[in-house]
Design an enzyme around this catalytic site. Structure first.
Site, PDB file in Angstrom:
ATOM      1  N   HIS A 193       0.865  -1.411  -0.024  1.00 11.76           N
ATOM      2  CA  HIS A 193      -0.166   0.134  -0.010  1.00 11.76           C
ATOM      3  C   HIS A 193       0.858   1.305  -0.083  1.00 11.76           C
ATOM      4  CE1 HIS A 193      -3.789   2.181   0.547  1.00 11.76           C
ATOM      5  NE2 HIS A 193      -3.037   2.850   1.644  1.00 11.76           N
TER       6      HIS A 193
ATOM      7  N   LYS B 155       3.074   4.132  -5.282  1.00 11.00           N
ATOM      8  CA  LYS B 155       2.569   5.505  -4.994  1.00 11.00           C
ATOM      9  C   LYS B 155       3.485   6.521  -4.984  1.00 11.00           C
ATOM     10  CE  LYS B 155      -1.780   3.986  -2.151  1.00 11.00           C
ATOM     11  NZ  LYS B 155      -1.295   2.436  -2.358  1.00 11.00           N
TER      12      LYS B 155
ATOM     13  N   HIS C  85      -1.445   8.764  -4.809  1.00  7.67           N
ATOM     14  CA  HIS C  85      -2.563   7.931  -4.290  1.00  7.67           C
ATOM     15  C   HIS C  85      -3.921   8.606  -4.870  1.00  7.67           C
ATOM     16  CE1 HIS C  85      -4.955   5.506  -1.743  1.00  7.67           C
ATOM     17  NE2 HIS C  85      -4.569   6.021  -0.530  1.00  7.67           N
TER      18      HIS C  85
ATOM     19  N   PHE D   9      -9.258   4.067   4.945  1.00  2.00           N
ATOM     20  CA  PHE D   9      -9.968   4.744   6.073  1.00  2.00           C
ATOM     21  C   PHE D   9     -11.269   4.131   6.408  1.00  2.00           C
ATOM     22  CE2 PHE D   9      -8.343   9.308   5.256  1.00  2.00           C
ATOM     23  CZ  PHE D   9      -6.964   8.946   5.844  1.00  2.00           C
TER      24      PHE D   9
END
Length: 422
Positions: free
Chosen positions: A308, A340, A345, A404
C-alpha cells in the site's frame, strides 16, 4: 463451482501517461508524476501538490456527448475499459448476460458534483441553490453506481453490474468481487477495476484538515516517499485501471495472452478507528493469511509484495509489521515496493492500478521501484527496492491495500501455470 480466473486485458489512465505501456514505462524508469496542482488554484491549501493525469478526453476517443455526460472519473473508466478490451481481443457479442462489470471508487463523481455546486450556489454565495442551473446529468453525479453503469453501457454488458466503494481498498475489492463472480459461475467475463478523479478543492480541504497529505510543496517531484525516514504524508493522485477477467479455460481455448491468474483474495477490518491503524498490523496480516490459504500456497512462495505504501508514518509501520507477522522470515527476503511514490494515491482507484502493475510485473518479470527512498527508517527495515527497477524471477505476487474505515485487503496473483496445486 470454483473456476480459475485470469487477467487477459489491461487498460490504464494514470499520471505520467495515458495507456498501459506509458504507465509501465513510467514505473520501470522510476519517474515521478507528482507536481504542483494545475487543475485549480492550490495556494490556500496546506498541501499544494498532486499526481495529475495528462488526459485529453477527445484525444482518448470520447465523443462530445460522452464528455458532456460523464464525470472525469467515468471518462477514465470507459477509456481504460476500451483499452483493456482491445488488449484482450475478446469478443463480447455472444451472451451479454454472462458479462459482468465490477468497478470500484472511493469518492464517485467528486469533480462533477463540486463544479455543479459552484454553479448552482454562485460559488458559495447562495445558501439556497437554484436547481434549474444544473446540468441534465446532475443526478448521475450524485449516484456512484453511475461509474459502473457507464462501463457496462459502453461494453454492452448485461450480467451483474456492481459499484464497490470501500475507501482506498475499493480497487482491490472490485477486482476481488469480479473474480468471485467468475469462480462461482455467475459470469464468464468481468470487466473489473476502479476509477477516481478526486483532484478538487473539497478533497484537498478534507485531507488538509487531518494533515494526511504531504506539505512538501517546494519539492513536488520527491514529495511522495513511502518507507523513507523523512516521509510526511501521501500525495493525492487520480486515474483508473480496468482489466478483463476471464474464466481460464475459455481464455486458453481462444489462445488469449494471460498476464496473471488471480489465485487468492481476502478482506478484513480493524474495527478500531476511522483513520487510525494499530501498529501491529494484525488485521492486514490476517487478510494475507486467508488469501494464502485460499490460494493453497505458503508464505515462502511469495516473490514480490506490492505494498500500500502511502507514505504516512503510521501506514508504513503498520504494513511492515503485517508483512513480518504474516510471512515470517520470508518478509526479509522478498522485495517490496510502492508505486504511489511515482503515481500518487488515487484513493479508490489505486488498488486496481496496483493490481495492473502486479500483472505487468509478473508478465515481464520486473519489480517496479520505490522512488524517492533515500533515508532508511529503522522501523521500516525490509527490502523496499529503492529508486531503480529490478529484474526478478516471480511466480507469485502479493498486493495489499489499507483504507480509512479500517479496511484491509490482500490479493495474490500468479504467473500462469506457476501454482501447480490450483
Amino acid at each position: 463451482m470454483n473456476r480459475k480466473v485470469v487477467v487477459t486485458g489491461i487498460g490504464v489512465v494514470a499520471p505520467g501517461g495515458v495507456g498501459r505501456e506509458a504507465f509501465w514505462d513510467l514505473l520501470t524508469a522510476g519517474r515521478t508524476a507528482t507536481r504542483t496542482i494545475t487543475m485549480f488554484d492550490p495556494s490556500n491549501f496546506r498541501s499544494q501538490i498532486a499526481a495529475e493525469a495528462d488526459f485529453d478526453a477527445t484525444a482518448a476517443g470520447l465523443s462530445a456527448r460522452e464528455i458532456r455526460r460523464m464525470d472525469r472519473a467515468a471518462q477514465f473508466a470507459v477509456v481504460s475499459a476500451r483499452e483493456a478490451l482491445a488488449d484482450s481481443g475478446i469478443d463480447l457479442s455472444g451472451d451479454p448476460g454472462r458479462v459482468g462489470v465490477s468497478v470500484g471508487s472511493a469518492v464517485g463523481c467528486t469533480m462533477g458534483l463540486e463544479q455543479e455546486y459552484a454553479v448552482l450556489s454562485d460559488n458559495g454565495r447562495n445558501w439556497l441553490v437554484d436547481h434549474s442551473y444544473g446540468v441534465p446529468h446532475l443526478y448521475g453525479y450524485m449516484v456512484p453506481s453511475t461509474l459502473a453503469v457507464e462501463v457496462a453501457r459502453d461494453v454492452a454488458a448485461e450480467g451483474p453490474v456492481s459499484l464497490i466503494s470501500t475507501g482506498c481498498t475499493s480497487g482491490l475489492d472490485a477486482v476481488g468481487h469480479g473474480a468471485s463472480l467468475i469462480r462461482e459461475g455467475t459470469a464468464d467475463i468481468v470487466i473489473a477495476g476502479a476509477t477516481d478523479a478526486p483532484l478538487s478543492p473539497i478533497t484537498s480541504a478534507c485531507f488538509d484538515a487531518i494533515k494526511a497529505t504531504s506539505p512538501r510543496n517546494d519539492d513536488a517531484e520527491h514529495a511522495s516517499r513511502p518507507f523513507d525516514a523523512t516521509r510526511n504524508g501521501f500525495v493525492l493522485g487520480e486515474g483508473s485501471a480496468i482489466m478483463v477477467l476471464e474464466e481460464a479455460e475459455s481464455a486458453r481455448r481462444r489462445g488469449a495472452h494471460v498476464y496473471a491468474e488471480l489465485v487468492g483474495f481476502a478482506g478484513r477490518s480493524n474495527a478500531f478507528h476511522m483513520t487510525g491503524l494499530k501498529p501491529d498490523g494484525r488485521e492486514m496480516a490476517e487478510a494475507i493469511r486467508v488469501a494464502l490459504d485460499q490460494a493453497r500456497i505458503n508464505a515462502s512462495d511469495v516473490d514480490y509484495i506490492n505494498a500500500h505504501g502511502s507514505g504516512t508514518k503510521q501506514n508504513d509501520r503498520h504494513e511492515t509489521a503485517a508483512f513480518k507477522r504474516s510471512l515470517g522470515e520470508r518478509a526479509y527476503e522478498v522485495p517490496v515496493s510502492s508505486i504511489k511514490s511515482m503515481v500518487g494515491h488515487s484513493l479508490g482507484a489505486i488498488g486496481s492500478i496496483e493490481v495492473a502493475a502486479c500483472a505487468l510485473a509478473l508478465d515481464r518479470q520486473v519489480v517496479p521501484p520505490t522512488a524517492n527512498l533515500e533515508n532508511s527508517d529503522p522501523e521500516c527495515d525490509l527490502d523496499y527496492v529503492p529508486k531503480v527497477a529490478r529484474d526478478h524471477d516471480m511466480d507469485v505476487v502479493l498486493s495489499v491495500g489499507s483504507g480509512f474505515g479500517g479496511f484491509q485487503s490482500a490479493m495474490l496473483l500468479a504467473r500462469p501455470g506457476a501454482v501447480a496445486s490450483l
